[in-house]
Design a protein around this motif. Structure first.
Motif, PDB file in Angstrom:
ATOM      1  N   ALA A  51       0.777  -1.043   0.064  1.00 21.62           N
ATOM      2  CA  ALA A  51      -0.013   0.018  -0.044  1.00 21.62           C
ATOM      3  C   ALA A  51       0.855   1.207  -0.134  1.00 21.62           C
ATOM      4  O   ALA A  51       0.514   2.387  -0.582  1.00 21.62           O
ATOM      5  N   VAL A  97      -1.041   0.741   9.665  1.00 22.92           N
ATOM      6  CA  VAL A  97      -1.834  -0.497   9.545  1.00 22.92           C
ATOM      7  C   VAL A  97      -1.513  -1.604  10.653  1.00 22.92           C
ATOM      8  O   VAL A  97      -0.362  -2.193  10.442  1.00 22.92           O
ATOM      9  N   GLY A 137      -5.141   2.654   8.473  1.00 20.22           N
ATOM     10  CA  GLY A 137      -5.805   1.493   7.629  1.00 20.22           C
ATOM     11  C   GLY A 137      -6.518   0.413   8.371  1.00 20.22           C
ATOM     12  O   GLY A 137      -6.043   0.183   9.238  1.00 20.22           O
ATOM     13  N   GLN A 159     -11.200   2.716   5.038  1.00 22.32           N
ATOM     14  CA  GLN A 159     -11.838   1.285   4.891  1.00 22.32           C
ATOM     15  C   GLN A 159     -11.100   0.545   4.006  1.00 22.32           C
ATOM     16  O   GLN A 159     -10.815   0.924   2.886  1.00 22.32           O
ATOM     17  N   GLY A 160     -10.953  -0.970   4.548  1.00 21.48           N
ATOM     18  CA  GLY A 160     -10.335  -1.975   3.599  1.00 21.48           C
ATOM     19  C   GLY A 160     -11.358  -2.246   2.656  1.00 21.48           C
ATOM     20  O   GLY A 160     -12.568  -2.450   2.917  1.00 21.48           O
ATOM     21  N   TYR A 197      -4.138  -8.777   3.368  1.00 21.29           N
ATOM     22  CA  TYR A 197      -4.589  -8.465   1.883  1.00 21.29           C
ATOM     23  C   TYR A 197      -3.946  -8.980   0.890  1.00 21.29           C
ATOM     24  O   TYR A 197      -2.615  -9.306   1.110  1.00 21.29           O
ATOM     25  N   ILE A 223      -6.198  -0.423  -1.090  1.00 23.55           N
ATOM     26  CA  ILE A 223      -5.956   0.154   0.276  1.00 23.55           C
ATOM     27  C   ILE A 223      -4.825   1.634  -0.025  1.00 23.55           C
ATOM     28  O   ILE A 223      -5.098   2.837   0.414  1.00 23.55           O
ATOM     29  N   ARG A 276      -6.703   4.338  -1.748  1.00 19.41           N
ATOM     30  CA  ARG A 276      -7.596   4.927  -0.877  1.00 19.41           C
ATOM     31  C   ARG A 276      -6.958   5.859   0.239  1.00 19.41           C
ATOM     32  O   ARG A 276      -7.335   6.983   0.606  1.00 19.41           O
ATOM     33  N   TRP A 292     -16.206   1.598   2.357  1.00 18.56           N
ATOM     34  CA  TRP A 292     -15.527   2.757   1.702  1.00 18.56           C
ATOM     35  C   TRP A 292     -16.618   3.524   1.037  1.00 18.56           C
ATOM     36  O   TRP A 292     -17.319   3.011   0.146  1.00 18.56           O
TER      37      TRP A 292
END
Length: 613
Positions: free
Chosen positions: A113, A181, A222, A258-259, A272, A280, A283, A348
């Motif tokens: 990410a 995260v 995250g 949000q994941g 993930y 993510i 985002r 999300w």
């Protein structure tokens, strides 16, 4: 630490390019020498690292750039000092501290990410400035009283030291973002949510105070993998998730991300996958660039297009984005004060995207108004809307899994809390089992496990509601049968690998077919039948929203005896569902859309799960 004013010495890493030299091999910056560096701290555990498995990179998507660098705290796998705390071109896998080679994934790691965040942020980075990632996360690390706790945690101090050395060495460097995260280890360690919140806030604030030029750094939190939340163990993981969600309310210049769902590896749903890491990361960038975050909530728009759908209020988020929303309500015609709920959407929502809030215990008509929030700021309220309450009759059947009896972990009796109290019993040698979920019991079935009742469904109108989570779509997927041949009423998926819900009142002849459904998510399936209507007597609802309606004849109840769950015939095995069941209700009347929505929301709320609608 010597401040860097010229191009650093060339370093050739395995799988990486020489940098930051020009493509022709001359020892010069490919772009103009940076006049400043935006440093980004990547902190947390494995989902910040990117445990995506071997062979998951895509050169077309996971590209590198000569303005995206890394500054490794320790030099990466093996802690090779050759690459420690030097300006190197960034490429996944980044040089994380003590990078492990787990047997689960072999020796390769995939997209992160952090790199995706840098790629998305690069076009908005001022000319002359470059991005420097500080990869400080380590898989399996914990926060409370452990690796990341301030002031004594080993990983905390390593991250502070590495980010500080980068800022001290690079010209005009500043810490712009802290990406976090983490949380799975603390969940598995049984850490209380209150202790986690205190430690999280202290650590994040300490990053801002102990790292130079970091007082204005944005904090981006995250989410843990959504499918993992609520499973390990259920109540605590949801509580830690709630702490993450509420961080923007407690700390200034912070946002929660949000994941993505259905974006995890197969090993325990805890990591993930490559798609999840990229999503993510994207985002993170969307939040980082939102006017609400960049202005500290000054540029905060009001929600628009507020509407009522069943027992939910739906609205369009402002283009400014918002960390959460204020939902205020009061009885219709009341002149008293408003009751406020501060709500972070469970899934999300893009700036300008649609989100909703469901009222789970509605008992009267209410008016509702919505405003955007960011930290301690609030926008103006949208015009109120009225949400109507509809009284729901008591169900004929309401299976009570919490009070089911078992022998050797196999279900022997499931009582009904409905008007017809006849128990539901399994077929011999085909007994289902029970599982715990958020403090409640849910029924687990395979395609061959059955429950049946001697109670019969009267002729005329009826409704059903099932809250179910499919492992897969093997077999025909029968949910409910009223009686036996000639199958006067049936709800089923229709075929092996069927992706739709079918409902019929004359066997498999006249039927309604819903939109597509998906496995591994909680799904509310409701069917209503009202023969008094001139048309569209049969309706299928998915997650409280009408999916399809169709004409259907009334059915002959002469041969209807008993009811059956998860099989097409009482002694036919293999036509059911590999699934978990949390709600199984049947009414002897046709519920209206409002009542279906209310019952759906109440069912999901009871076991603490989120539906997709």
């Amino acid at each position: 630490m010597t401040r860097i004013t010229e191009a650093p010495e060339a370093v050739l890493l395995s799988g990486q390019e020489r940098m930051p030299y020009a493509d022709d091999g001359t020892q010069e910056w490919k772009y103009a020498r940076p006049v400043g560096f935006d440093v980004i701290l990547l902190a947390g555990q494995s989902n910040m690292v990117g445990f995506t498995g071997p062979g998951t990179e895509d050169a077309l998507i996971d590209w590198t750039h000569d303005r995206i660098f890394q500054w490794s705290p320790t030099g990466g796998n093996g802690n090779d000092a050759t690459y420690a705390q030097r300006l190197l071109k960034a490429r996944d896998p980044l040089l994380w501290p003590g990078l492990q080679n787990l047997p689960e994934f072999g020796t390769e790691w995939g997209p992160s990410a952090g790199m995706e965040f840098a790629r998305k942020l690069l076009p908005f980075t001022p000319p002359g400035r470059s991005i420097v990632l500080v990869p400080a996360a380590v898989g399996g690390t914990a926060l409370v009283g452990s690796d990341w706790s301030s002031p004594n945690g080993t990983q905390f101090n390593l991250a502070v030291q590495a980010a500080t050395s980068a800022i001290d060495a690079l010209p005009n460097a500043r810490l712009t973002h802290i990406l976090w995260v983490q949380g799975e280890s603390d969940v598995l360690n049984g850490v209380a949510a209150s202790a986690y919140q205190a430690a999280l806030d202290a650590t994040l604030q300490a990053f801002r105070t102990q790292i130079p030029n970091a007082e204005d750094a944005f904090i981006l939190i995250g989410q843990m993998v959504p499918e993992w939340i609520g499973q390990n163990p259920a109540s605590l993981s949801a509580q830690i998730d709630a702490v993450h969600r509420a961080t923007p309310r407690r700390l200034a210049n912070a946002a929660f991300v949000q994941g993505p769902v259905a974006s995890h590896t197969l090993a325990g749903n805890i990591h993930y996958d490559a798609k999840g890491q990229r999503t993510i990361g994207h985002r993170f960038a969307r939040k980082a660039l939102s006017p609400a975050l960049l202005t500290g909530g000054v540029a905060l728009g009001t929600p628009v297009d507020v509407t009522v759908l069943g027992a939910s209020v739906r609205w369009t988020a402002p283009d400014s984005d918002a960390s959460h929303f204020a939902i205020e309500f009061r009885a219709v015609s009341s002149t008293g004060g408003w009751t406020r709920i501060e709500h972070s959407p469970p899934q999300w929502v893009e700036p300008g995207g649609v989100t909703s809030y469901a009222f789970t215990n509605l008992s009267q008509d209410i008016e509702v108004r919505i405003a955007s929030m960011h930290h301690d700021r609030i926008s103006g309220f949208a015009e109120p809307v009225v949400l109507r309450y509809q009284s729901v009759p008591d169900p004929l059947v309401d299976l009570d899994f919490d009070n089911a009896t078992t022998v050797d972990d196999r279900v022997t009796t499931v009582p009904s809390a409905g008007a017809n109290a006849a128990p539901w019993l399994p077929a011999a040698d085909h007994e289902p089992t029970l599982e715990d979920l958020n403090g409640s019991k849910v029924l687990r079935t395979t395609t061959t496990q059955i429950l049946q009742s001697a109670a019969s469904l009267p002729a005329g109108a009826f409704s059903t509601l099932f809250l179910v989570n499919h492992d897969n779509f093997s077999a025909q997927g029968v949910y409910f049968i009223a009686g036996n041949t000639p199958l006067p009423y049936v709800v089923w998926r229709g075929q092996d690998l069927g992706f739709n819900v079918n409902a019929g009142t004359a066997g498999t002849g006249n039927r309604a077919v819903s939109g597509r459904i998906y496995p591994n998510v909680w799904l509310a399936i409701a069917v209503t039948f009202d023969p008094a209507l001139p048309s569209n007597q049969l309706e299928i609802y998915l997650d409280g929203e009408l999916s399809v309606e169709a004409d259907a004849p009334d059915w002959d109840s002469v041969s209807v005896q008993g009811m059956l769950m998860n099989s097409i015939y009482p002694h036919s095995f293999g036509s059911g569902n590999n699934a978990r069941w949390a709600t199984y209700k049947i009414w002897g009347s046709a519920l209206g859309a409002q009542a279906v929505a209310q019952e759906t929301i109440a069912a999901a709320s009871r076991i603490g799960v989120t539906l997709s609608a």
